[in-house]
Design a protein around this motif. Sequence first.
Motif, PDB file in Angstrom:
ATOM      1  N   ARG A  17       0.826  -1.205   0.000  1.00 24.59           N
ATOM      2  CA  ARG A  17       0.000   0.000   0.000  1.00 24.59           C
ATOM      3  C   ARG A  17       0.867   1.264   0.000  1.00 24.59           C
ATOM      4  NH1 ARG A  17      -5.629   1.392   0.095  1.00 24.59           N
ATOM      5  NH2 ARG A  17      -5.640   3.655   0.337  1.00 24.59           N
ATOM      6  N   PHE A  73      -8.670   2.010   8.121  1.00 24.63           N
ATOM      7  CA  PHE A  73      -9.150   1.039   7.141  1.00 24.63           C
ATOM      8  C   PHE A  73     -10.345   0.229   7.628  1.00 24.63           C
ATOM      9  CE2 PHE A  73      -4.710   1.751   5.989  1.00 24.63           C
ATOM     10  CZ  PHE A  73      -4.845   2.040   4.635  1.00 24.63           C
ATOM     11  N   THR A  74     -10.691   0.333   8.901  1.00 23.35           N
ATOM     12  CA  THR A  74     -11.843  -0.403   9.417  1.00 23.35           C
ATOM     13  C   THR A  74     -12.236   0.191  10.757  1.00 23.35           C
ATOM     14  OG1 THR A  74     -12.741  -2.633   9.790  1.00 23.35           O
ATOM     15  CG2 THR A  74     -10.579  -2.148  10.746  1.00 23.35           C
ATOM     16  N   PRO A 197     -11.698  -7.926   5.909  1.00 31.58           N
ATOM     17  CA  PRO A 197     -12.072  -6.666   5.269  1.00 31.58           C
ATOM     18  C   PRO A 197     -11.060  -5.547   5.489  1.00 31.58           C
ATOM     19  CG  PRO A 197     -13.970  -7.644   6.367  1.00 31.58           C
ATOM     20  CD  PRO A 197     -12.770  -8.416   6.808  1.00 31.58           C
ATOM     21  N   GLN A 200      -8.309  -6.246   3.089  1.00 32.30           N
ATOM     22  CA  GLN A 200      -8.817  -5.967   1.747  1.00 32.30           C
ATOM     23  C   GLN A 200      -8.812  -4.469   1.467  1.00 32.30           C
ATOM     24  OE1 GLN A 200      -9.995  -8.259  -0.835  1.00 32.30           O
ATOM     25  NE2 GLN A 200      -9.533  -6.302  -1.820  1.00 32.30           N
ATOM     26  N   ALA A 201      -9.177  -3.675   2.470  1.00 29.66           N
ATOM     27  CA  ALA A 201      -9.178  -2.217   2.299  1.00 29.66           C
ATOM     28  C   ALA A 201      -7.757  -1.685   2.111  1.00 29.66           C
ATOM     29  CB  ALA A 201      -9.842  -1.552   3.505  1.00 29.66           C
ATOM     30  N   LEU A 203      -5.373  -3.279   0.693  1.00 31.79           N
ATOM     31  CA  LEU A 203      -4.964  -3.705  -0.646  1.00 31.79           C
ATOM     32  C   LEU A 203      -5.718  -2.981  -1.767  1.00 31.79           C
ATOM     33  CD1 LEU A 203      -4.835  -7.554   0.018  1.00 31.79           C
ATOM     34  CD2 LEU A 203      -2.861  -6.076  -0.422  1.00 31.79           C
ATOM     35  N   ASP A 204      -6.763  -2.250  -1.407  1.00 29.99           N
ATOM     36  CA  ASP A 204      -7.626  -1.612  -2.406  1.00 29.99           C
ATOM     37  C   ASP A 204      -6.971  -0.323  -2.918  1.00 29.99           C
ATOM     38  OD1 ASP A 204      -9.681  -0.862  -4.038  1.00 29.99           O
ATOM     39  OD2 ASP A 204     -11.033  -0.264  -2.423  1.00 29.99           O
ATOM     40  N   HIS A 205      -6.087  -0.496  -3.885  1.00 34.36           N
ATOM     41  CA  HIS A 205      -5.387   0.641  -4.483  1.00 34.36           C
ATOM     42  C   HIS A 205      -5.106   0.290  -5.941  1.00 34.36           C
ATOM     43  CE1 HIS A 205      -2.175   3.503  -5.432  1.00 34.36           C
ATOM     44  NE2 HIS A 205      -2.601   4.227  -4.397  1.00 34.36           N
ATOM     45  N   PRO A 206      -5.266   1.250  -6.853  1.00 36.42           N
ATOM     46  CA  PRO A 206      -5.064   0.938  -8.282  1.00 36.42           C
ATOM     47  C   PRO A 206      -3.643   0.497  -8.617  1.00 36.42           C
ATOM     48  CG  PRO A 206      -5.382   3.309  -7.944  1.00 36.42           C
ATOM     49  CD  PRO A 206      -5.764   2.629  -6.668  1.00 36.42           C
ATOM     50  N   THR A 209      -1.958  -5.158  -7.557  1.00 33.47           N
ATOM     51  CA  THR A 209      -2.677  -6.331  -8.065  1.00 33.47           C
ATOM     52  C   THR A 209      -2.380  -7.499  -7.131  1.00 33.47           C
ATOM     53  OG1 THR A 209      -0.838  -6.968  -9.511  1.00 33.47           O
ATOM     54  CG2 THR A 209      -2.546  -5.561 -10.460  1.00 33.47           C
TER      55      THR A 209
END
Length: 381
Positions: A17, A73-74, A197, A200-201, A203-206, A209
């Motif tokens: 991240r 993130f949570t 979750p 997952q948050a 890892l949620d970056h453009p 992969t």
Amino acid sequence: MKILLVGAGLSGAVIGRKLAEAGHECRIIDARDHIGGNCYTRRDPETDVMMHVYGPHIFHTDDEEVWTYVNGFTEFMPFQNRVKSTTQGAVYSLPVNLLTINQFFGKTMRPDEARDFIAEQADLTIEDPQNFEEQAMRFVGRDLYEAFFKGYTEKQWGCSPTALPASILKRLPVRFNYDDNYFFHRFQGMPKDGYTPMIQAILDHPGITVELNTTYSPDMAADVDHVFWSGPLDGYFGYELGRLGYRTLDFERFTHQGDYQGCAVMNYGDRDVPYTRITEHKHFSPWESHEGSVCYREYSRECGPDDIPYYPIRLVEEKALLEDYIAKAEATPGVTFVGRLGTYRYLDMDVTIREALDTADVFLSGVTSGTAIPAFVKSPR
């Protein structure tokens, strides 16, 4: 730059991240079919209880920056771990505290009285403890040692406490008040929806992969500028010098209608009980309500080649082998070893995250200055 991160647990996610936010292209692979490593949580299909699939993970830290990071993130809910122990036919509160002492010895002592009493129990003839058993005897005496430490330690580590270093007991494992909060840290809690979750948050970056069910092969390193390895240190080198020793865990899952044990963690101190503890997972999410319950009986044993490594043994033989692998790692350019397995150290989650953030900073600083990235930002020694 193109970065390959092996492992989609906390180390890989946090480093990935930060590097992605700095503009780097991060590919994260994991041999498992899920993210999160051993922190992975999911709903039990039978009871809907949030399960800690690889055993309980309780977040606790004094590092305010790390606490702020995970809360970004949570949502974390308040949670304090209050462990109980069944030993010698009775249930006691852990860590050993004033209630434990009074109940165990059948007394009603005040703190100062209990402190003097335990000092009388302690084996003061042991002036320089050389192993775990001597350290415990020096701290609390034979009775408390045998009830709460000896059998549990033998089961957990598969050896006599006399074979373990005294340093395992770093401080007096007794509280002379009624505080039964297992941890001392300022910040303690559980993610409301589980750890998966949260990761997952992260890892949620453009720029990130994620590829699951993907095993690392050395040719992958040829296509990237740097590798971050959070798998076993010896595994990176194909175990060519031998395997570092670990303990692994077997979980015997069972369900119960209602409340099985009334607490999240029940230790079993008696040697003739084969498991070390029973965890009841719905008690790790006390803000939820479930009629059914899912529990794990937890058994510790030597880790084999096909097992999940949990606890590094780090005794004399392992430390000697570790030095050889450290030398190989430091002579290998283009890879940095991170996390619990990559540095062969037992790490709590907050320390894992702190070291991942620091590792990312060292990498980014090295890229800017043109200096080499070290094999270890935090030494395994």
